[in-house]
Write a protein that holds these residues in place. Structure first.
Motif, short mmCIF file in Angstrom:
data_model
loop_
_atom_site.label_atom_id
_atom_site.label_comp_id
_atom_site.label_asym_id
_atom_site.label_seq_id
_atom_site.Cartn_x
_atom_site.Cartn_y
_atom_site.Cartn_z
N UNK A 47 0.84 -1.20 0.00
CA UNK A 47 0.00 0.00 0.00
C UNK A 47 0.87 1.25 0.00
N UNK A 48 0.42 2.27 -0.72
CA UNK A 48 1.11 3.56 -0.72
C UNK A 48 0.55 4.37 0.45
N UNK A 49 1.13 4.18 1.63
CA UNK A 49 0.72 4.93 2.81
C UNK A 49 1.44 6.27 2.83
N UNK A 50 1.19 7.09 3.83
CA UNK A 50 1.69 8.47 3.82
C UNK A 50 3.21 8.55 3.79
N UNK A 51 3.90 7.59 4.43
CA UNK A 51 5.36 7.63 4.41
C UNK A 51 5.90 7.33 3.01
N UNK A 52 5.27 6.39 2.32
CA UNK A 52 5.67 6.09 0.95
C UNK A 52 5.31 7.25 0.03
N UNK A 83 -3.94 3.89 5.63
CA UNK A 83 -3.54 5.07 6.39
C UNK A 83 -4.65 5.53 7.32
N UNK A 84 -5.89 5.42 6.84
CA UNK A 84 -7.03 5.78 7.69
C UNK A 84 -7.06 4.89 8.92
N UNK A 85 -6.77 3.60 8.75
CA UNK A 85 -6.73 2.67 9.88
C UNK A 85 -5.60 3.03 10.83
N UNK A 86 -4.44 3.36 10.27
CA UNK A 86 -3.29 3.74 11.10
C UNK A 86 -3.58 4.96 11.96
N UNK A 87 -4.40 5.87 11.44
CA UNK A 87 -4.70 7.12 12.16
C UNK A 87 -5.96 7.02 13.01
N UNK A 88 -6.53 5.82 13.08
CA UNK A 88 -7.69 5.63 13.93
C UNK A 88 -8.96 6.22 13.38
N UNK A 124 -0.03 -6.48 7.40
CA UNK A 124 0.96 -6.04 8.38
C UNK A 124 0.30 -5.15 9.44
N UNK A 125 -0.61 -4.29 9.01
CA UNK A 125 -1.31 -3.42 9.95
C UNK A 125 -2.23 -4.23 10.85
N UNK A 126 -2.91 -5.20 10.27
CA UNK A 126 -3.80 -6.04 11.06
C UNK A 126 -3.01 -6.89 12.05
N UNK A 127 -1.84 -7.36 11.61
CA UNK A 127 -1.04 -8.23 12.45
C UNK A 127 -0.55 -7.52 13.70
N UNK A 128 -0.24 -6.22 13.57
CA UNK A 128 0.29 -5.47 14.70
C UNK A 128 -0.77 -4.64 15.42
N UNK A 129 -2.02 -4.70 14.93
CA UNK A 129 -3.06 -3.87 15.51
C UNK A 129 -3.63 -4.42 16.79
N UNK A 130 -4.49 -3.63 17.42
CA UNK A 130 -5.07 -4.02 18.71
C UNK A 130 -5.96 -5.25 18.58
N UNK A 131 -6.62 -5.41 17.42
CA UNK A 131 -7.52 -6.54 17.25
C UNK A 131 -6.79 -7.87 17.31
N UNK A 132 -5.50 -7.86 16.98
CA UNK A 132 -4.71 -9.10 17.03
C UNK A 132 -4.01 -9.30 18.36
N UNK A 133 -4.22 -8.36 19.31
CA UNK A 133 -3.54 -8.45 20.61
C UNK A 133 -4.57 -8.33 21.74
#
Length: 382
Positions: A183-188, A341-346, A371-380
């Motif tokens: 994905x082309x997120x804001x950093x990319x 990116x929307x998910x990353x920013x809540x 990658x976002x899902x793997x490290x997100x709160x839903x996976x922890x």
């Protein structure tokens, strides 16, 4: 000699007829389509335009029809028969869904070499190997649709065809890949924008494409390529506490892939994307017509819109200039990147979908990178 002249006249006539529906067809291929398609094909396309079919749907139908005609000529030596007999549909499946391991021991398995070479020389085939099952199903579905629009019935629902597809897929399993590996997120996106640092026309255009495509909800490349000045309206500036108001712009999308055309889908741009878009339109002197256009060798701005493939090529070029792997990103990465990116920013998914214009929560959520899902709160949870 008379026969040759008549043939040329028929091709020229079809080219002129295709010109009348240029707004919704990949008209940069007009001459090629005029030679490949039959009079009945062109008449069917004109009928679909008059029926108000969505631009993206019509482009997909035209692309698939051109491919089917090219394949039919290469495989049988004749234009497609309407309706297509069941045997021809089964041949299409056999040519496109095959087992690479079986091919190693049986060179006649799959698409014949002469058919492959013919399609490849015309630019219809680029990748090596069997087609994706989804591509085969889509082309068969569009073949069926075009058959029905001609007032004919086909064998597309026959048990033999369904069984052939099911068995072919089972024999040659294929991993489903994302349209853009990353994905082309804001950093990319920031790295890509850094390659558009000058005031040259090309940098101004590419910067505007990147920012508008991302900020407008991850617009599809066809929507970016087809964007017209008449779709843009200036909105009142957005007040900012302790700062200058931000410029605002509305994009009237009209009929899109996921809309029914009865309502005017609108997305909004605010701040930097508006400034980037205005800078490009001012420098290119665009006050009407297509917004994003080709730029000639000597810096001449074309009157015609860039095509969707060019949007993808621009993204990949900027990816390469940024020192990234061009194989990992594509124009579709802007669409998945916006939602990621929307998910990353809540940002709540329904709010993000208002801008991306997804209708299906399931479809929209599928763009969130693993990658976002793997490290997100839903996976922890524990």
């Amino acid at each position: 000699m008379t026969k040759l002249k008549t043939s040329l006249t028929a091709v020229e006539r079809r080219a002129e007829e295709l010109d009348t529906i240029a707004a919704v067809l990949p008209i940069e291929r007009r001459d090629e389509l005029a030679e490949l398609l039959t009079d009945h094909d062109v008449e069917t396309l004109r009928h679909l335009v008059n029926q108000g079919m969505g631009d993206n749907t019509l482009r997909a139908l035209t692309s698939d029809l051109a491919y089917l005609e090219a394949w039919g000529l290469a495989a049988t030596g004749r234009s497609l028969p309407w309706p297509a007999p069941e045997a021809l549909l089964l041949k299409f499946v056999a040519h496109h869904l095959w087992d690479p391991q079986h091919r190693e021991t049986d060179p006649d398995h799959g698409m014949p070499a002469d058919v492959d070479q013919s399609l490849r020389s015309q630019g219809f085939l680029k990748s090596v190997g069997p087609h994706a099952p989804a591509t085969v199903r889509r082309r068969l579905a569009n073949w069926s649709t075009l058959t029905k629009w001609r007032g004919l019935d086909g064998a597309f629902a026959s048990p033999a065809l369904k069984s052939a597809i099911r068995l072919a897929i089972r024999a040659a399993p294929r991993q489903r890949l994302r349209k853009s590996a990353k994905a082309v997120t804001s950093d990319v996106l920031a790295k890509l924008l850094a390659t558009c640092a000058t005031d040259s026309l090309r940098d101004l255009r590419d910067r505007a494409i990147l920012m508008v495509a991302f900020a407008s909800g991850g617009r599809r490349r066809s929507e970016i390529a087809g964007l017209r000045r008449e779709q843009l309206t200036v909105e009142p500036p957005i007040p900012v506490e302790n700062g200058a108001p931000l410029p605002s712009l509305a994009i009237h999308l009209g009929r899109t892939k996921t809309s029914n055309g009865e309502q005017d889908d609108i997305v909004y741009l605010t701040g930097r994307p508006v400034e980037a878009l205005n800078a490009w339109m001012m420098a290119a002197k665009i006050d009407s017509g297509s917004v994003f256009r080709a730029i000639g060798r000597w810096g001449t701005v074309s009157k015609r819109a860039i095509d969707p493939q060019s949007v993808n090529a621009i993204i990949k070029q900027r990816v390469e200039l940024a020192g990234l792997d061009r194989g990992e990103f594509s124009a579709h990465g802007l669409r998945s990147g916006y939602l990621t990116e929307a998910a990353n920013r809540g940002i709540p998914l329904p709010e993000a979908m208002e801008q991306s214009r997804h209708r299906s929560v399931q479809q929209a959520s599928s763009y969130y990178n693993n990658a976002t899902r793997r490290s997100g709160r839903a996976a922890r949870m524990l």
